[in-house]
Design a protein around this motif. Sequence first.
Motif, mmCIF file in Angstrom:
data_model
loop_
_atom_site.group_PDB
_atom_site.id
_atom_site.type_symbol
_atom_site.label_atom_id
_atom_site.label_comp_id
_atom_site.label_asym_id
_atom_site.label_seq_id
_atom_site.Cartn_x
_atom_site.Cartn_y
_atom_site.Cartn_z
ATOM 1 N N THR A 85 16.133 -110.288 -49.228
ATOM 2 C CA THR A 85 16.153 -111.623 -48.614
ATOM 3 C C THR A 85 17.370 -111.823 -47.717
ATOM 4 N N GLY A 86 18.308 -110.839 -47.712
ATOM 5 C CA GLY A 86 19.508 -110.932 -46.883
ATOM 6 C C GLY A 86 20.767 -111.281 -47.654
ATOM 7 N N PHE A 87 20.643 -111.648 -48.928
ATOM 8 C CA PHE A 87 21.787 -111.954 -49.783
ATOM 9 C C PHE A 87 22.623 -110.695 -49.964
ATOM 10 N N THR A 88 23.941 -110.823 -49.934
ATOM 11 C CA THR A 88 24.811 -109.668 -50.116
ATOM 12 C C THR A 88 25.652 -109.826 -51.378
ATOM 13 N N ALA A 89 26.036 -108.704 -51.951
ATOM 14 C CA ALA A 89 26.867 -108.684 -53.147
ATOM 15 C C ALA A 89 27.627 -107.359 -53.168
ATOM 16 N N THR A 90 28.595 -107.273 -54.062
ATOM 17 C CA THR A 90 29.369 -106.043 -54.203
ATOM 18 C C THR A 90 29.473 -105.668 -55.667
ATOM 19 N N GLY A 91 29.879 -104.447 -55.907
ATOM 20 C CA GLY A 91 30.109 -103.969 -57.255
ATOM 21 C C GLY A 91 31.122 -102.844 -57.238
ATOM 22 N N ASP A 92 31.712 -102.602 -58.377
ATOM 23 C CA ASP A 92 32.675 -101.511 -58.530
ATOM 24 C C ASP A 92 32.451 -100.854 -59.880
ATOM 25 N N ILE A 93 32.552 -99.539 -59.905
ATOM 26 C CA ILE A 93 32.445 -98.806 -61.155
ATOM 27 C C ILE A 93 33.850 -98.425 -61.591
ATOM 28 N N ARG A 94 34.199 -98.880 -62.796
ATOM 29 C CA ARG A 94 35.498 -98.549 -63.387
ATOM 30 C C ARG A 94 35.256 -98.128 -64.832
ATOM 31 N N ASP A 95 35.781 -96.974 -65.183
ATOM 32 C CA ASP A 95 35.638 -96.464 -66.549
ATOM 33 C C ASP A 95 34.184 -96.462 -67.000
ATOM 34 N N ALA A 96 33.289 -96.002 -66.142
ATOM 35 C CA ALA A 96 31.851 -95.860 -66.422
ATOM 36 C C ALA A 96 31.151 -97.193 -66.672
ATOM 37 N N VAL A 97 31.736 -98.291 -66.192
ATOM 38 C CA VAL A 97 31.139 -99.617 -66.297
ATOM 39 C C VAL A 97 30.960 -100.153 -64.880
ATOM 40 N N LEU A 98 29.790 -100.741 -64.594
ATOM 41 C CA LEU A 98 29.510 -101.329 -63.285
ATOM 42 C C LEU A 98 29.793 -102.825 -63.335
ATOM 43 N N TYR A 99 30.781 -103.229 -62.581
ATOM 44 C CA TYR A 99 31.122 -104.643 -62.451
ATOM 45 C C TYR A 99 30.473 -105.129 -61.165
ATOM 46 N N HIS A 100 29.378 -105.861 -61.306
ATOM 47 C CA HIS A 100 28.567 -106.311 -60.176
ATOM 48 C C HIS A 100 28.699 -107.828 -60.092
ATOM 49 N N GLU A 101 29.563 -108.279 -59.178
ATOM 50 C CA GLU A 101 29.903 -109.702 -59.088
ATOM 51 C C GLU A 101 30.352 -110.178 -60.471
ATOM 52 N N ARG A 102 29.652 -111.105 -61.105
ATOM 53 C CA ARG A 102 30.053 -111.595 -62.433
ATOM 54 C C ARG A 102 29.401 -110.835 -63.579
ATOM 55 N N LEU A 103 28.585 -109.857 -63.257
ATOM 56 C CA LEU A 103 27.876 -109.098 -64.287
ATOM 57 C C LEU A 103 28.684 -107.877 -64.717
ATOM 58 N N VAL A 104 28.505 -107.492 -65.972
ATOM 59 C CA VAL A 104 29.065 -106.252 -66.494
ATOM 60 C C VAL A 104 27.883 -105.437 -66.991
ATOM 61 N N LEU A 105 27.676 -104.271 -66.373
ATOM 62 C CA LEU A 105 26.509 -103.439 -66.678
ATOM 63 C C LEU A 105 26.954 -102.066 -67.154
ATOM 64 N N TYR A 106 26.208 -101.548 -68.112
ATOM 65 C CA TYR A 106 26.499 -100.251 -68.702
ATOM 66 C C TYR A 106 25.356 -99.296 -68.398
ATOM 67 N N ARG A 107 25.712 -98.043 -68.141
ATOM 68 C CA ARG A 107 24.666 -97.055 -67.846
ATOM 69 C C ARG A 107 23.807 -96.851 -69.097
ATOM 70 N N GLU A 108 22.496 -96.944 -68.905
ATOM 71 C CA GLU A 108 21.571 -96.738 -70.016
ATOM 72 C C GLU A 108 21.531 -95.251 -70.338
ATOM 73 N N GLN A 109 21.704 -94.944 -71.579
ATOM 74 C CA GLN A 109 21.662 -93.550 -72.016
ATOM 75 C C GLN A 109 20.242 -93.187 -72.391
ATOM 76 N N LYS A 110 19.777 -92.072 -71.859
ATOM 77 C CA LYS A 110 18.432 -91.607 -72.191
ATOM 78 C C LYS A 110 18.452 -90.974 -73.568
ATOM 79 N N PRO A 111 17.408 -91.220 -74.376
ATOM 80 C CA PRO A 111 17.359 -90.599 -75.705
ATOM 81 C C PRO A 111 17.348 -89.082 -75.585
ATOM 82 N N SER A 112 18.022 -88.416 -76.492
ATOM 83 C CA SER A 112 18.068 -86.945 -76.442
ATOM 84 C C SER A 112 17.040 -86.315 -77.324
#
Length: 88
Positions: free
Chosen positions: A61-88
């Motif tokens: 829609t044209g909305f923009t945002a940013t994110g940064d990965i620090r210590d394997a955590v994605l900080y996306h604007e006000r969100l904190v996201l963790y990489r989903e681990q696939k079952p082994s």
Amino acid sequence: MTGTAGDDHADVVGMWVSADGHIRQELLPDGRYDEARGERHSAYTGRYTVTGSHLDYVDDTGFTATGDIRDAVLYHERLVLYREQKPS
């Protein structure tokens, strides 16, 4: 890591999830993303680019945002996201 070619996104590609599982952001190898919110699939879709550990997002829609990965955590604007681990 810069640009938008598939290989440039190898370190960020995959599913990133909030601690409560409500937000699920899939970063695709082609530079696209698809974000679900609760039961709402594809709530936000668009493209992203990566420069080092920084991400720039442009929603379809044209909305923009940013994110940064620090210590394997994605900080996306006000969100904190963790990489989903696939079952082994």
